[in-house]
Scaffold this motif. Structure first.
Motif, PDB file in Angstrom:
ATOM      1  N   TYR A 106       0.835  -1.430  -0.043  1.00 12.44           N
ATOM      2  CA  TYR A 106       0.042   0.073   0.251  1.00 12.44           C
ATOM      3  C   TYR A 106       0.892   1.158  -0.031  1.00 12.44           C
ATOM      4  CZ  TYR A 106      -4.164  -2.886   1.001  1.00 12.44           C
ATOM      5  OH  TYR A 106      -5.200  -3.530   1.070  1.00 12.44           O
ATOM      6  N   ASP A 107       2.231   1.117  -0.146  1.00 14.46           N
ATOM      7  CA  ASP A 107       3.148   2.235   0.091  1.00 14.46           C
ATOM      8  C   ASP A 107       2.740   3.160   1.241  1.00 14.46           C
ATOM      9  OD1 ASP A 107       5.249   3.931  -0.756  1.00 14.46           O
ATOM     10  OD2 ASP A 107       3.908   4.934  -2.169  1.00 14.46           O
ATOM     11  N   VAL A 108       2.764   2.524   2.291  1.00 13.78           N
ATOM     12  CA  VAL A 108       2.470   3.500   3.593  1.00 13.78           C
ATOM     13  C   VAL A 108       3.726   4.445   3.559  1.00 13.78           C
ATOM     14  CG1 VAL A 108       2.078   3.424   6.055  1.00 13.78           C
ATOM     15  CG2 VAL A 108       0.842   1.956   4.585  1.00 13.78           C
ATOM     16  N   ARG A 109       3.465   5.597   3.838  1.00 11.59           N
ATOM     17  CA  ARG A 109       4.581   6.758   3.889  1.00 11.59           C
ATOM     18  C   ARG A 109       5.162   6.821   5.323  1.00 11.59           C
ATOM     19  NH1 ARG A 109       4.269   9.265  -0.915  1.00 11.59           N
ATOM     20  NH2 ARG A 109       3.673   7.771  -2.631  1.00 11.59           N
ATOM     21  N   HIS A 110       4.176   6.802   6.126  1.00 13.78           N
ATOM     22  CA  HIS A 110       4.534   6.884   7.450  1.00 13.78           C
ATOM     23  C   HIS A 110       3.984   6.109   8.508  1.00 13.78           C
ATOM     24  CE1 HIS A 110       1.181   9.663   7.580  1.00 13.78           C
ATOM     25  NE2 HIS A 110       1.245   9.648   8.720  1.00 13.78           N
ATOM     26  N   PHE A 174     -10.698   8.643  11.091  1.00  7.72           N
ATOM     27  CA  PHE A 174     -12.111   9.045  10.418  1.00  7.72           C
ATOM     28  C   PHE A 174     -12.350  10.564  10.645  1.00  7.72           C
ATOM     29  CE2 PHE A 174     -12.602   4.625   9.641  1.00  7.72           C
ATOM     30  CZ  PHE A 174     -12.906   4.460   8.582  1.00  7.72           C
ATOM     31  N   ARG A 175     -11.739  11.025  11.603  1.00  6.66           N
ATOM     32  CA  ARG A 175     -12.112  12.434  12.132  1.00  6.66           C
ATOM     33  C   ARG A 175     -11.032  13.358  11.473  1.00  6.66           C
ATOM     34  NH1 ARG A 175     -11.102  13.181  16.816  1.00  6.66           N
ATOM     35  NH2 ARG A 175     -10.857  11.282  17.832  1.00  6.66           N
ATOM     36  N   GLU A 176      -9.691  12.879  11.533  1.00  2.00           N
ATOM     37  CA  GLU A 176      -8.604  13.807  11.208  1.00  2.00           C
ATOM     38  C   GLU A 176      -8.045  13.621  10.030  1.00  2.00           C
ATOM     39  OE1 GLU A 176      -6.332  13.846  14.495  1.00  2.00           O
ATOM     40  OE2 GLU A 176      -7.685  14.212  16.007  1.00  2.00           O
ATOM     41  N   GLU A 177      -8.216  12.562   9.446  1.00  2.46           N
ATOM     42  CA  GLU A 177      -7.440  12.254   8.062  1.00  2.46           C
ATOM     43  C   GLU A 177      -8.185  12.839   6.885  1.00  2.46           C
ATOM     44  OE1 GLU A 177      -5.086  12.002   5.372  1.00  2.46           O
ATOM     45  OE2 GLU A 177      -3.886  11.296   7.294  1.00  2.46           O
ATOM     46  N   PRO A 178      -7.691  13.842   6.129  1.00  2.00           N
ATOM     47  CA  PRO A 178      -8.640  14.262   5.025  1.00  2.00           C
ATOM     48  C   PRO A 178      -8.504  13.263   3.642  1.00  2.00           C
ATOM     49  CG  PRO A 178      -6.734  15.544   5.127  1.00  2.00           C
ATOM     50  CD  PRO A 178      -6.346  14.470   6.370  1.00  2.00           C
ATOM     51  N   ASP A 179      -7.364  12.693   3.436  1.00  2.00           N
ATOM     52  CA  ASP A 179      -6.924  11.686   2.363  1.00  2.00           C
ATOM     53  C   ASP A 179      -7.541  10.317   2.460  1.00  2.00           C
ATOM     54  OD1 ASP A 179      -5.964  10.224   0.391  1.00  2.00           O
ATOM     55  OD2 ASP A 179      -3.882  11.409   0.309  1.00  2.00           O
ATOM     56  N   VAL A 180      -8.655  10.242   1.562  1.00  2.00           N
ATOM     57  CA  VAL A 180      -9.277   8.923   1.646  1.00  2.00           C
ATOM     58  C   VAL A 180      -8.542   7.814   1.318  1.00  2.00           C
ATOM     59  CG1 VAL A 180     -11.078   7.527   0.526  1.00  2.00           C
ATOM     60  CG2 VAL A 180     -11.477  10.072   0.959  1.00  2.00           C
ATOM     61  N   ARG A 181      -7.514   7.944   0.490  1.00  2.00           N
ATOM     62  CA  ARG A 181      -6.504   6.624   0.413  1.00  2.00           C
ATOM     63  C   ARG A 181      -5.710   6.297   1.779  1.00  2.00           C
ATOM     64  NH1 ARG A 181      -3.583   9.414  -4.710  1.00  2.00           N
ATOM     65  NH2 ARG A 181      -3.549  11.054  -3.345  1.00  2.00           N
ATOM     66  N   GLU A 182      -5.370   7.399   2.219  1.00  2.00           N
ATOM     67  CA  GLU A 182      -4.546   7.181   3.607  1.00  2.00           C
ATOM     68  C   GLU A 182      -5.503   6.488   4.503  1.00  2.00           C
ATOM     69  OE1 GLU A 182      -1.226   7.588   4.471  1.00  2.00           O
ATOM     70  OE2 GLU A 182      -1.059   7.851   2.205  1.00  2.00           O
ATOM     71  N   VAL A 183      -6.914   6.971   4.609  1.00  2.00           N
ATOM     72  CA  VAL A 183      -7.877   6.498   5.482  1.00  2.00           C
ATOM     73  C   VAL A 183      -7.898   4.790   5.079  1.00  2.00           C
ATOM     74  CG1 VAL A 183     -10.148   6.042   6.183  1.00  2.00           C
ATOM     75  CG2 VAL A 183      -9.175   8.438   5.747  1.00  2.00           C
TER      76      VAL A 183
END
Length: 215
Positions: A106-110, A174-183
């Protein structure tokens, strides 16, 4: 029935359980190192290989145990218990490998602090699984049986802690992450890490059943 009176005609299932538990802990600690050094691509790749190597070694032990079940005339515990225990333990190793692979895929960045916390709980659960597994061959001793039950109870508590971290992590995500892909990425990772502790609890439940039936 006392364990001392239940000796196999061939093979040593207890030793093989111990070997598999060692591989689970190796995989868990390698994964923890991967998480801790995630920002370094070279170390990340090294620890990913270490996870893979430990999981493959665990698979070999599982294969050997399942094969030996059919070749052993008298087994130290019920055949179904042997089969269930070794395959449930192998599920733990598989989930650790799945977690590492999913991060790469998934290429998780951090790494988030929730990943770090769930990883810590997973390692503790795996350590306790190893402790409990190492006691199985000595359950004729009452004190060892009691200690094994307490270790299983500790695994249950750690799994409950992981549940709480998981719920908090999902709420924050779900409250704080704006990027759906990161979610989607992080949700998958959180779920896999929580499943490691779930499966460790399953191992503990199998061990508790063995203790209550045979000690």
């Amino acid at each position: 029935m006392l364990f001392g009176k239940l000796l196999p005609r061939e093979g040593n299932f207890f030793e093989m359980f111990n070997q598999h538990a060692d591989r689970i802990v190796e995989a868990a600690r390698a994964f923890a190192h991967l998480v801790a050094n995630y920002s370094d691509p070279h170390l990340r790749e090294q620890y990913n290989r270490d996870v893979d190597n430990a999981e493959r070694a665990a698979d070999r032990v599982t294969h050997d145990v399942n094969r030996l079940i059919h070749k052993t005339f008298i087994t130290p515990i019920d055949r179904d218990q042997i089969h269930t225990l070794i395959n449930t333990m192998d599920d733990v190793a598989d989930l650790i490998q799945d977690s590492a692979e999913t991060m790469a895929l998934y290429d998780v960045r951090h790494m988030t602090e929730e990943i770090t916390r769930l990883t810590e709980l997973s390692v503790k659960c795996c350590d306790r699984v190893k402790e409990a597994v190492y006691m199985i061959g000595k359950l004729a001793d009452h004190h060892t049986a009691e200690a094994a039950l307490k270790t299983c109870e500790e695994i249950d508590r750690l799994e409950s802690d992981a549940d709480r971290v998981m719920r908090s992590a999902m709420s924050k995500l779900f409250r704080e992450e704006p990027d759906v892909r990161e979610v989607l990425k992080l949700k998958a990772i959180y779920e896999l890490l929580e499943k490691i502790t779930d499966k460790c609890e399953d191992v503990a439940n199998v061990i508790e059943g063995i203790i209550l039936e045979h000690s």
